[in-house]
Scaffold this motif. Structure first.
Motif, short mmCIF file in Angstrom:
data_model
loop_
_atom_site.label_atom_id
_atom_site.label_comp_id
_atom_site.label_asym_id
_atom_site.label_seq_id
_atom_site.Cartn_x
_atom_site.Cartn_y
_atom_site.Cartn_z
N TYR A 50 4.10 -6.13 -5.89
CA TYR A 50 3.90 -7.37 -5.14
C TYR A 50 3.73 -8.60 -6.03
O TYR A 50 3.28 -8.51 -7.16
CB TYR A 50 2.64 -7.27 -4.26
CG TYR A 50 2.73 -6.19 -3.24
CD1 TYR A 50 3.53 -6.32 -2.11
CD2 TYR A 50 2.01 -5.01 -3.41
CE1 TYR A 50 3.62 -5.31 -1.18
CE2 TYR A 50 2.09 -3.99 -2.47
CZ TYR A 50 2.90 -4.14 -1.36
OH TYR A 50 2.98 -3.15 -0.43
N TYR A 52 1.96 -12.58 -5.54
CA TYR A 52 0.93 -13.21 -4.71
C TYR A 52 1.02 -14.73 -4.77
O TYR A 52 1.15 -15.31 -5.85
CB TYR A 52 -0.46 -12.79 -5.19
CG TYR A 52 -0.72 -11.32 -5.05
CD1 TYR A 52 -1.39 -10.81 -3.94
CD2 TYR A 52 -0.29 -10.42 -6.02
CE1 TYR A 52 -1.63 -9.46 -3.81
CE2 TYR A 52 -0.52 -9.06 -5.90
CZ TYR A 52 -1.19 -8.58 -4.79
OH TYR A 52 -1.41 -7.24 -4.66
N ARG A 106 1.11 -12.18 0.19
CA ARG A 106 1.71 -11.16 -0.67
C ARG A 106 3.10 -10.85 -0.15
O ARG A 106 3.33 -10.78 1.06
CB ARG A 106 0.82 -9.91 -0.63
CG ARG A 106 1.28 -8.80 -1.52
CD ARG A 106 0.27 -7.69 -1.50
NE ARG A 106 0.41 -6.93 -0.26
CZ ARG A 106 -0.31 -5.85 0.03
NH1 ARG A 106 -1.23 -5.42 -0.79
NH2 ARG A 106 -0.11 -5.21 1.17
N ILE A 107 4.03 -10.71 -1.10
CA ILE A 107 5.41 -10.36 -0.76
C ILE A 107 5.88 -9.35 -1.80
O ILE A 107 5.45 -9.38 -2.95
CB ILE A 107 6.32 -11.61 -0.72
CG1 ILE A 107 7.71 -11.28 -0.15
CG2 ILE A 107 6.40 -12.27 -2.09
CD1 ILE A 107 8.56 -12.52 0.17
N SER A 108 6.77 -8.46 -1.39
CA SER A 108 7.24 -7.47 -2.35
C SER A 108 8.04 -8.16 -3.46
O SER A 108 8.74 -9.15 -3.22
CB SER A 108 8.10 -6.40 -1.67
OG SER A 108 9.38 -6.90 -1.36
N THR A 109 7.90 -7.64 -4.65
CA THR A 109 8.63 -8.17 -5.79
C THR A 109 10.13 -8.12 -5.51
O THR A 109 10.85 -9.07 -5.80
CB THR A 109 8.29 -7.36 -7.05
OG1 THR A 109 6.88 -7.43 -7.26
CG2 THR A 109 9.02 -7.87 -8.26
#
Length: 171
Positions: A50, A52, A106-109
């Motif tokens: 993730y 941020y 938060r977001i996935s890489t």
């Protein structure tokens, strides 16, 4: 655009600066999470799932080398934690630890890397932020390297750059 869309975008200044189309693509993949003081968001040299975007609170980035570490930056709601993760999709050379509790999107890489690779305005926004953060880190490194024992002792007792014990201006 619904009001919740505007509120969510405005809570992190980097997200708020993205074009509406890019934010529309990212919004379904952002989740608001709590970040606690002392929580490690990622370790140096390890893959992280993730990235941020702090909304409140602050996160310290530290360079870790052997048995020593140096704090090199503090990131709040103006930025993003995990630039190296979406630039190369691998690992970060820094550790990220929450200094002040708060919340972050938060977001996935993987998802952010896909948006980054679309190019256009979002790419330019993220690169401008990365450039500013790198400049801040360089300035911090210079300031940390310029500190002297005398200056540190005088600053600790509240005398800034003038030492009454030494009777001179510290340089």
């Amino acid at each position: 655009m619904p009001v919740s869309y505007l509120n969510r975008a405005a809570s992190n200044r980097l997200l708020a600066s993205l074009p509406a189309a890019a934010l529309d693509r990212m919004l379904p993949h952002l989740s608001l999470v709590s970040i606690a003081t002392g929580e490690t968001l990622y370790q140096a040299g390890t893959a992280q799932p993730y990235v941020y975007f702090p909304v409140s609170g602050a996160v310290v980035l530290s360079y870790v080398g052997g048995a020593t570490h140096a704090d090199i930056s503090v990131v709040g709601n103006e930025g993003v934690i995990g630039i190296p993760l979406f630039l190369n999709g691998a690992v970060s050379p820094c550790r990220a630890v929450v200094r002040d509790a708060g919340s972050a999107y938060r977001i996935s890489t993987h998802r952010l890397t896909a948006e980054f690779n679309r190019a256009g305005q979002p790419l330019r926004v993220f690169l401008a932020y990365a450039r500013a953060l790198t400049a801040q880190m360089a300035q911090t490194a210079v300031c940390n390297g310029a500190a002297t024992i005398e200056r540190d002792l005088c600053a600790a007792c509240g005398h800034a750059n003038t030492c009454p014990l030494a009777g001179r201006l510290l340089t």
